[in-house]
Design a protein around this motif. Structure first.
Motif, short mmCIF file in Angstrom:
data_model
loop_
_atom_site.label_atom_id
_atom_site.label_comp_id
_atom_site.label_asym_id
_atom_site.label_seq_id
_atom_site.Cartn_x
_atom_site.Cartn_y
_atom_site.Cartn_z
N ILE A 248 -4.21 -3.74 8.74
CA ILE A 248 -3.11 -3.40 7.84
C ILE A 248 -2.42 -4.64 7.27
O ILE A 248 -1.88 -4.59 6.16
CB ILE A 248 -2.08 -2.48 8.53
N GLY A 249 -2.45 -5.75 7.98
CA GLY A 249 -1.81 -6.96 7.47
C GLY A 249 -2.39 -7.39 6.14
O GLY A 249 -1.65 -7.74 5.21
N GLN A 250 -3.72 -7.37 6.01
CA GLN A 250 -4.35 -7.76 4.75
C GLN A 250 -4.00 -6.77 3.64
O GLN A 250 -3.73 -7.17 2.50
CB GLN A 250 -5.87 -7.84 4.91
N SER A 251 -3.98 -5.50 3.99
CA SER A 251 -3.62 -4.49 3.00
C SER A 251 -2.18 -4.68 2.53
O SER A 251 -1.90 -4.67 1.32
CB SER A 251 -3.80 -3.09 3.60
N LEU B 262 5.80 1.70 1.18
CA LEU B 262 6.17 2.69 2.19
C LEU B 262 5.04 2.82 3.20
O LEU B 262 3.90 3.14 2.82
CB LEU B 262 6.43 4.04 1.53
N ILE B 263 5.33 2.58 4.46
CA ILE B 263 4.32 2.65 5.51
C ILE B 263 4.63 3.83 6.42
O ILE B 263 5.75 3.97 6.92
CB ILE B 263 4.30 1.35 6.35
N GLY B 264 3.63 4.67 6.61
CA GLY B 264 3.74 5.77 7.57
C GLY B 264 2.76 5.52 8.70
O GLY B 264 1.55 5.55 8.51
N ASP B 265 3.28 5.22 9.88
CA ASP B 265 2.46 4.80 11.02
C ASP B 265 2.21 5.98 11.97
O ASP B 265 3.13 6.44 12.65
CB ASP B 265 3.15 3.65 11.75
N ASP B 266 0.97 6.43 12.02
CA ASP B 266 0.59 7.54 12.89
C ASP B 266 -0.01 7.06 14.21
O ASP B 266 -0.53 7.87 14.98
CB ASP B 266 -0.44 8.43 12.18
N THR C 92 1.17 -1.71 15.75
CA THR C 92 1.47 -1.84 14.32
C THR C 92 2.96 -2.06 14.11
O THR C 92 3.37 -2.88 13.29
CB THR C 92 0.99 -0.60 13.56
N ARG C 93 3.78 -1.32 14.84
CA ARG C 93 5.22 -1.51 14.74
C ARG C 93 5.61 -2.96 15.05
O ARG C 93 6.40 -3.58 14.34
CB ARG C 93 5.96 -0.57 15.70
N SER C 94 5.02 -3.51 16.10
CA SER C 94 5.33 -4.89 16.48
C SER C 94 4.92 -5.87 15.39
O SER C 94 5.65 -6.84 15.10
CB SER C 94 4.62 -5.23 17.79
N ASP D 193 -8.09 -0.79 3.38
CA ASP D 193 -8.43 -1.27 2.04
C ASP D 193 -7.31 -2.16 1.51
O ASP D 193 -6.24 -2.25 2.11
CB ASP D 193 -8.67 -0.08 1.10
N PHE D 194 -7.54 -2.81 0.37
CA PHE D 194 -6.49 -3.68 -0.17
C PHE D 194 -6.64 -3.80 -1.68
O PHE D 194 -7.63 -3.32 -2.27
CB PHE D 194 -6.48 -5.05 0.52
N LEU D 195 -5.64 -4.40 -2.33
CA LEU D 195 -5.53 -4.42 -3.78
C LEU D 195 -5.87 -5.78 -4.38
O LEU D 195 -5.60 -6.82 -3.78
CB LEU D 195 -4.11 -4.05 -4.21
N VAL D 196 -6.42 -5.75 -5.59
CA VAL D 196 -6.56 -6.96 -6.40
C VAL D 196 -5.15 -7.40 -6.80
O VAL D 196 -4.23 -6.58 -6.94
CB VAL D 196 -7.42 -6.66 -7.64
N GLY D 197 -4.94 -8.69 -6.98
CA GLY D 197 -3.61 -9.24 -7.18
C GLY D 197 -2.83 -8.67 -8.36
O GLY D 197 -1.60 -8.59 -8.31
#
Length: 326
Positions: free
Chosen positions: A29-32, A47-51, A57-59, A105-109
């Motif tokens: 998730i860090g890269q995303s 907005l992050i929804g952590d399941d 992930t919270r840390s 996944d992640f986004l182009v700049g």
């Protein structure tokens, strides 16, 4: 050259809510999230929804992103599940547009900036999307796989721009599962529904394209689709809860205008062989055979080796059933 304070991208009034659902992927998730925060269009909220069932992930979020006001994190207790998690993010969004990106996944700049460009150019646009890079599990781009993915899902240069039949875009899966952008009010009206299971991405994509006044395809790479073996779709693909089987049943029952029937047939051509295989592998060989014979176009009318492979699976399933009955 204008300074950052006067650059129109930096001061653009359109606010974009980037929705990022996550589950047990603190290593990805860090890269995303970094790709979201690095966008050239800066009027965003993430907005992050952590399941997740643990606090890793919270840390991570608290240690690396707590000081960034654009990041809005919520730990779901208890877990909501895929569809309800995404739906909760849509509900929390305060932007004019919504963009969905999954945690692996992640986004182009400049993805946000480039997709936003469709709106002023075309007044009817309510949905925009572009091409997806395919990467390996480490995030390294696979050029041949990327080209194949976009071509397979009808994302080619000759159809770039405003789509003549917006609904067709969703039916044939030209619309991607994430990395898209749409008007927030339309996204919230369509929503994700839990009863669609792991096919909620496909159902949502079809329904939003059917409802949109205009859908724009940008023939540029805007996101990265990471190939992993831990996704829900991968882990359930051979079971009766597989996304393709759910999508197939949804597609068959969908009421469509006559002009979209060719798109339905094209979509079924992709889905039917997968559904045939699922039936055969789950002790329903006769249903599998009936489906295959009623959709021979999906097997090039008998000239596909895939048909004969599936017939072998059916025969094995039928033999196993008869042996068990003795």
């Amino acid at each position: 050259m204008p300074t950052p304070h006067t650059d129109p991208v930096m001061t653009a009034p359109v606010k974009v809510s980037i929705c990022l659902p996550t589950y047990q992927r603190p290593d990805l998730i860090g890269q995303s999230l970094d790709s979201c925060l690095a966008q050239t269009h800066t009027n965003i909220e993430v907005l992050i929804g952590d399941d997740s069932t643990d606090d890793r992930t919270r840390s991570l979020i608290e240690a690396r992103y707590a000081a960034d006001p654009r990041v809005r994190y919520v730990k779901n207790t208890p877990s909501l599940g895929q569809a309800r998690n995404v739906e909760s993010l849509f509900a929390r969004a305060t932007g004019d547009r919504i963009l969905l990106i999954h945690d692996d996944d992640f986004l182009v700049g400049n993805a946000v900036e480039r997709m936003l460009s469709a709106w002023p150019a075309h007044p009817d646009v309510q949905v925009a999307f572009g091409d997806q890079y395919v990467t390996d599990s480490r995030g390294t781009v696979l050029p041949a796989a990327s080209e194949h993915l976009n071509r397979a899902y009808h994302r080619t240069r000759d159809v770039a721009g405003l789509q003549k039949q917006p609904g067709r875009t969703g039916l044939v899966q030209m619309f991607p599962n994430n990395g898209w952008m749409a008007d927030a009010d339309l996204v919230k009206r369509i929503g994700y529904r839990e009863q669609n299971g792991v096919a909620c991405d496909y159902v949502f994509g079809t329904e939003i394209c059917l409802a949109a006044k205009g859908v724009y395809y940008l023939n540029e790479y805007v996101s990265y689709n990471r190939q992993t073996e831990v996704s829900i779709t991968t882990s359930t693909r051979a079971s009766t809860s597989a996304s393709t089987l759910v999508a197939y049943n949804f597609l068959r029952a969908l009421e469509l205008p006559p002009q979209l029937e060719p798109a339905r047939r094209l979509a079924l051509r992709r889905m039917v062989p997968i559904v045939v295989s699922i039936y055969a592998r789950n002790h329903a060989p006769l249903e599998s055979l009936k489906l295959a014979l009623s959709h021979l176009s999906a097997y090039n009318y008998g000239f596909s080796r895939r048909l004969y492979f599936h017939l072998l699976i059916m025969a094995k399933s039928l033999l196993t059933a008869r042996t068990s009955a003795l």
